[in-house]
Motif scaffolding. Structure first.
Motif, PDB file in Angstrom:
ATOM      1  N   GLU A  11      45.301  42.317  46.834  1.00 49.64           N
ATOM      2  CA  GLU A  11      44.548  42.274  45.583  1.00 49.64           C
ATOM      3  C   GLU A  11      43.633  41.052  45.572  1.00 49.64           C
ATOM      4  OE1 GLU A  11      45.107  44.655  43.288  1.00 49.64           O
ATOM      5  OE2 GLU A  11      46.880  45.509  44.259  1.00 49.64           O
ATOM      6  N   PRO A  12      42.377  41.208  45.149  1.00 47.20           N
ATOM      7  CA  PRO A  12      41.481  40.047  45.078  1.00 47.20           C
ATOM      8  C   PRO A  12      42.025  38.933  44.185  1.00 47.20           C
ATOM      9  CG  PRO A  12      40.248  42.080  44.718  1.00 47.20           C
ATOM     10  CD  PRO A  12      41.712  42.447  44.757  1.00 47.20           C
ATOM     11  N   VAL A  66      41.387  40.062  52.167  1.00 47.20           N
ATOM     12  CA  VAL A  66      41.704  40.902  51.011  1.00 47.20           C
ATOM     13  C   VAL A  66      41.498  42.357  51.422  1.00 47.20           C
ATOM     14  CG1 VAL A  66      41.132  41.474  48.628  1.00 47.20           C
ATOM     15  CG2 VAL A  66      41.014  39.096  49.399  1.00 47.20           C
ATOM     16  N   ASN A 117      42.134  45.017  49.289  1.00 46.07           N
ATOM     17  CA  ASN A 117      41.894  45.859  48.109  1.00 46.07           C
ATOM     18  C   ASN A 117      42.857  47.047  48.056  1.00 46.07           C
ATOM     19  OD1 ASN A 117      39.697  44.371  46.908  1.00 46.07           O
ATOM     20  ND2 ASN A 117      38.493  45.053  48.661  1.00 46.07           N
TER      21      ASN A 117
END
Length: 102
Positions: free
Chosen positions: A65-66, A93, A95
């Motif tokens: 997750e960012p 990251v 996503n």
């Protein structure tokens, strides 16, 4: 161990994944994970055979997750200089597109 332009680098990997997916990474958890991996890096650097030694260590962090990045950075900055030593941290990251990694 990897080689970049003839220099050797030790590599260690940690994931910031929290179950269930989408759960925020707490500062405590991020700090614990980084501290544990960095402690291991210090031990490996102290015990590597001289002919196998590396220039630096890289801690590759896989973040699903960012939002994890800010927490990881805050945790990194809270650690002592001795713990961080000469380690490069590299965060990727994904996503959430990382099932293959687990």
């Amino acid at each position: 161990v990897i080689s970049i332009d003839g220099a050797r680098y030790g590599v260690s990997v940690v994931r910031s994944f929290v179950f269930p997916p989408g759960t925020p990474l707490s500062l405590e958890e991020a700090t614990d994970r980084l501290q544990g991996k960095l402690d291991d890096i210090l031990v490996s650097a102290a015990n590597v055979e001289p002919d196998q030694a590396w220039e630096k260590q890289i801690l590759a962090v896989i973040a699903p997750e960012p939002e994890h990045v800010a927490t990881l950075l805050e945790a990194w900055n809270s650690l002592s200089d001795e713990t961080r030593a000469d380690t490069i941290i590299y965060v990727t990251v994904t996503n959430g597109d990382d099932e293959i990694l687990y």
